[in-house]
Scaffold this motif. Structure first.
Motif, PDB file in Angstrom:
ATOM      1  N   ARG A 105      18.599  13.715 -10.440  1.00  9.62           N
ATOM      2  CA  ARG A 105      19.211  13.349  -9.163  1.00  9.62           C
ATOM      3  C   ARG A 105      20.174  12.174  -9.351  1.00  9.62           C
ATOM      4  NH1 ARG A 105      19.757  15.964  -4.315  1.00  9.62           N
ATOM      5  NH2 ARG A 105      17.649  16.726  -4.586  1.00  9.62           N
TER       6      ARG A 105
ATOM      7  N   GLU B 253       0.753   4.077  -2.884  1.00 11.67           N
ATOM      8  CA  GLU B 253       0.469   5.492  -2.634  1.00 11.67           C
ATOM      9  C   GLU B 253       1.634   6.393  -3.017  1.00 11.67           C
ATOM     10  OE1 GLU B 253      -0.802   5.991   1.388  1.00 11.67           O
ATOM     11  OE2 GLU B 253      -2.528   4.679   1.197  1.00 11.67           O
ATOM     12  N   MET B 254       2.818   5.825  -3.025  1.00 11.13           N
ATOM     13  CA  MET B 254       3.990   6.642  -3.353  1.00 11.13           C
ATOM     14  C   MET B 254       4.602   6.215  -4.685  1.00 11.13           C
ATOM     15  SD  MET B 254       5.780   6.970   0.413  1.00 11.13           S
ATOM     16  CE  MET B 254       6.535   8.572   0.114  1.00 11.13           C
ATOM     17  N   ALA B 255       3.775   5.739  -5.555  1.00 12.32           N
ATOM     18  CA  ALA B 255       4.294   5.225  -6.831  1.00 12.32           C
ATOM     19  C   ALA B 255       5.059   6.290  -7.604  1.00 12.32           C
ATOM     20  CB  ALA B 255       3.129   4.686  -7.672  1.00 12.32           C
ATOM     21  N   ASP B 256       4.672   7.542  -7.439  1.00  7.46           N
ATOM     22  CA  ASP B 256       5.340   8.618  -8.179  1.00  7.46           C
ATOM     23  C   ASP B 256       6.615   9.099  -7.508  1.00  7.46           C
ATOM     24  OD1 ASP B 256       3.338   8.523 -10.032  1.00  7.46           O
ATOM     25  OD2 ASP B 256       2.131  10.079  -9.047  1.00  7.46           O
ATOM     26  N   VAL B 257       6.872   8.612  -6.334  1.00 12.27           N
ATOM     27  CA  VAL B 257       8.066   9.052  -5.622  1.00 12.27           C
ATOM     28  C   VAL B 257       9.236   8.172  -6.041  1.00 12.27           C
ATOM     29  CG1 VAL B 257       9.106   9.423  -3.348  1.00 12.27           C
ATOM     30  CG2 VAL B 257       6.672   9.875  -3.688  1.00 12.27           C
ATOM     31  N   ARG B 258      10.000   8.667  -6.965  1.00 11.30           N
ATOM     32  CA  ARG B 258      11.158   7.940  -7.487  1.00 11.30           C
ATOM     33  C   ARG B 258      12.304   8.911  -7.689  1.00 11.30           C
ATOM     34  NH1 ARG B 258      10.408   3.002  -9.442  1.00 11.30           N
ATOM     35  NH2 ARG B 258       8.287   2.179  -9.482  1.00 11.30           N
ATOM     36  N   LEU B 259      13.501   8.388  -7.722  1.00 13.65           N
ATOM     37  CA  LEU B 259      14.643   9.246  -7.987  1.00 13.65           C
ATOM     38  C   LEU B 259      14.548   9.790  -9.402  1.00 13.65           C
ATOM     39  CD1 LEU B 259      17.746   7.401  -6.470  1.00 13.65           C
ATOM     40  CD2 LEU B 259      16.652   9.485  -5.652  1.00 13.65           C
TER      41      LEU B 259
ATOM     42  N   GLN C 269       0.820  -1.206   0.000  1.00 10.95           N
ATOM     43  CA  GLN C 269       0.000   0.000   0.000  1.00 10.95           C
ATOM     44  C   GLN C 269       0.860   1.265   0.000  1.00 10.95           C
ATOM     45  OE1 GLN C 269      -3.168   0.057  -0.501  1.00 10.95           O
ATOM     46  NE2 GLN C 269      -3.306   2.301  -0.379  1.00 10.95           N
ATOM     47  N   ILE C 270       1.935   1.249   0.776  1.00 11.93           N
ATOM     48  CA  ILE C 270       2.855   2.392   0.783  1.00 11.93           C
ATOM     49  C   ILE C 270       3.404   2.612  -0.624  1.00 11.93           C
ATOM     50  CG2 ILE C 270       5.141   3.147   1.551  1.00 11.93           C
ATOM     51  CD1 ILE C 270       3.464   3.478   3.868  1.00 11.93           C
ATOM     52  N   ASP C 271       3.865   1.524  -1.241  1.00 12.43           N
ATOM     53  CA  ASP C 271       4.435   1.651  -2.589  1.00 12.43           C
ATOM     54  C   ASP C 271       3.377   2.144  -3.580  1.00 12.43           C
ATOM     55  OD1 ASP C 271       7.006   0.961  -1.938  1.00 12.43           O
ATOM     56  OD2 ASP C 271       6.704  -1.185  -2.295  1.00 12.43           O
TER      57      ASP C 271
END
Lengths: 449, 171
Positions: free
Chosen positions: A23, A13-19, A9-11
């Motif tokens: 960066r 919800e944070m699917a757009d949070v990537r390097l 679920q964390i992954d």
């Protein structure tokens, strides 16, 4: 709770949070550079180290003879600090103002720049740690920004990595001036503790502090007009045009602003590969015409570790509150005339004492020299002499006393007391009937070794 | 059986492409939830990978590579949280108080609940449940006794259960 479901679920919800690719390029740039540095390291290390030691010793002697009158007087039982250099671009040494307390802080080194910015550095030393207390003050009416860079430590192995604030990662700070008619603090101070090992007879500390101010006429010196479309950059420019260097309510130039700048001016990331956060931010702001450098203070001094420092330790001792409700065990305790370092564990002896009401009760202690004194340590040493609040928090939740808690605290003292007192300040401590329990101070005797 | 690395293996520099591909997203999410700030989290991940590169020859394989790298990331985040810069920006009490999540982070139910946990509970729930670390490793990483980790984890679970009710609690 199902771990796997939680993780999925964390992954999700944070699917757009990537390097980002930028960066990743910067990380490559930084690591590649370090790789090349390692590869080029063919010059023998011992020779320059020896030459540097000789140079440092000669400089120290010269400075001692030439500037003896300018240096703080050194008492016999105090650590000796020898200023090596005092400012490029207008920096001049100055004696630190006399303290309000009786004990003379002989081991403080002060540097002043022609711009009206003063930098004070003091230190306390134990066998395994070096505490640096630093303070920056501005006498100017306008806002200034400063950063630390080129921090170095010689004469001892550092074991825990240099503190970020001194290594220039997160020390970018704005001081003085007014924002929306309100005067902003013109002083900033902090303490940095550096784990060390194998200290020799001298530890040489040096760092550089460039000082900037808001440009007289902020300009936007870049060819790419498209970058002006960036909303946050426009917000920043509006603030600058209103003579406000303070870009965000938090008090500092924020990482978001830095990111905006770098996205507009340094998409490749090469600029940052050679600079720390604070240094890079200010240089970039200067490059953009937003700030201009006033001057630069280079501070260096030698700590003589051979003279010994009065030291007290109460490691492992357990202190109980007078009512016997809880114990405080000092799991690590070092105290010098300049610093108090304390880690502690609080254990309740009676869970019933914390069950008066549901929710979280927080125990807050203040460390005081005299429990009947209404002044806190901070108030006893005014003018920014205390560099860290010493509030020890311990949580009791829903009748469950957490078996232990952990905190690290340090503060600056000007003399070594016989005892300190942990004075409870939170009065939300109830028994089962909901009766308020007033706590008494816990006396901690300091055994001089 | 735990295999220790040979000197030759330790001397080799890491393949940063592999490390970033394998751990980059997870670390960034961990740091985001830890610091509650996307920009600082990116900086923390960058610092982490640089440290990994510098210290890779000291990695002895006593723990998994993921655990070792996570420990570096956690230490980096903890340093960020303790730094004057962060304290000035989030407020001195911000480390322990419930805060609203910054707007640039995703608005998910679970991550909002996680970010509202006080730091000491947030870190154990992230390490135990998101990074799947053993409590013993977490205790060593955080420098606190094992019972403390266990207690914090229980409390964190209760807090999450209260916040999420029956959303994701299927056991």
């Amino acid at each position: 709770m199902n771990k796997e479901a939680f993780r999925r679920q964390i992954d999700r919800e944070m699917a757009d949070v990537r390097l980002s690719p930028e960066r990743m390029r910067r990380i490559h740039s930084l690591t590649d550079r370090k790789g090349h540095q390692a590869g080029r390291s063919v010059f023998p290390h011992r020779l320059p180290a020896a030459l540097l030691s000789v140079a440092v010793a000669v400089c120290a002697l010269l400075m001692l003879f030439n500037r003896h009158a300018l240096l703080p007087r050194i008492s016999e039982d105090r650590r000796v600090f020898i200023a090596l250099d005092q400012g490029e671009g207008g920096g001049t040494p100055e004696p630190t103002p006399a303290p309000t307390e009786a004990a003379a802080p002989a081991d403080i080194v002060g540097f002043a720049a022609a711009s009206g910015v003063r930098f004070t550095l003091e230190a306390a030393y134990t066998t395994d740690s070096l505490s640096l207390f630093w303070r920056v003050e501005s006498d100017r009416s306008d806002q200034i920004a400063f950063a630390f860079r080129n921090f170095s430590l010689e004469g001892a192995n550092e074991t825990g990595g240099l503190p970020d604030e001194l290594n220039g990662v997160d020390s970018l700070t704005v001081l003085g001036g007014t924002v929306s008619g309100e005067a902003m603090p013109a002083i900033y101070y902090g303490v940095s503790q550096i784990p060390i090992a194998d200290a020799g007879p001298e530890i040489t500390v040096s760092l550089t502090m460039p000082v900037y101010r808001l440009a007289e006429e902020p300009r936007f010196a870049h060819d790419d007009d498209a970058s002006l479309d960036d909303a946050s950059l426009n917000d920043a420019l509006d603030a600058l045009n209103e003579k406000r260097l303070l870009l965000y309510a938090g008090g500092s130039v924020t990482a978001a602003f830095v990111r905006t700048l770098e996205n507009n001016f340094d998409p490749g990331g090469d600029f940052w590969s050679t600079r720390t956060y604070a240094q890079g931010t200010l240089e970039l702001a200067e490059k953009c015409g937003l700030v201009e450098q006033l001057d630069e203070i280079s501070a260096a001094f030698v700590i003589d570790t051979t003279q010994g420092m009065p030291h007290a330790a109460a490691d492992g001792q357990v202190y109980s509150d007078p009512a016997g409700r809880y114990d405080i065990r000092l799991s690590a305790f070092d105290m010098t005339p300049l610093s108090l370092y304390m880690e502690y564990i609080v254990t309740s002896n009676d869970a019933a004492t914390s069950t008066g009401r549901p929710g979280e009760l927080t125990r807050t202690f203040e460390v005081m020299l005299d429990p009947s004194d209404e002044q806190t340590i901070d108030e006893r040493f005014p003018e920014g002499r205390t560099v860290s609040h010493l509030l020890l928090d311990t949580s009791y939740v829903d009748g469950i006393v957490y078996g232990c808690d952990y905190e690290l605290s340090s503060l600056r003292l000007t003399s070594l007391p016989e005892a300190i007192y942990l004075v409870p300040r939170s009065h939300t401590f109830y028994d089962k009937e909901g009766t308020l329990l007033r706590d008494e101070a816990i006396r901690v005797d300091l055994t001089t070794e | 059986m735990q295999m220790f690395l040979t000197d030759t293996e330790r001397a080799a520099k890491p393949d940063m492409d592999r490390l970033m591909a394998e751990y980059g997203a997870g670390l960034l999410r961990l740091c985001c939830l830890y610091l509650k700030d996307r920009a600082q989290a990116e900086d923390a991940v960058q610092d982490t990978f640089v440290k990994v590169y510098e210290k890779y020859d000291t990695f002895e394989g006593r723990s998994s590579e993921k655990t070792w790298i996570t420990a570096i990331a956690v230490n980096t985040c903890r340093n960020y949280l303790r730094s004057p810069w962060h304290r000035r920006n989030v407020g001195e009490q911000g480390l322990y108080l419930v805060e609203q999540a910054p707007p640039e982070l995703p608005d998910g139910t679970v991550i909002q609940a996680v970010m509202k946990l006080p730091t000491k509970y947030r870190e154990v729930i992230l390490l135990a449940y998101y990074q799947d670390m053993k409590l013993r490793d977490i205790a060593a990483m955080l420098g606190v006794p094992l019972p403390t980790v266990s207690t914090r984890l229980k409390r964190a679970r209760r807090m999450l259960e209260d916040a999420l009710k029956e959303w994701y609690y299927d056991e």
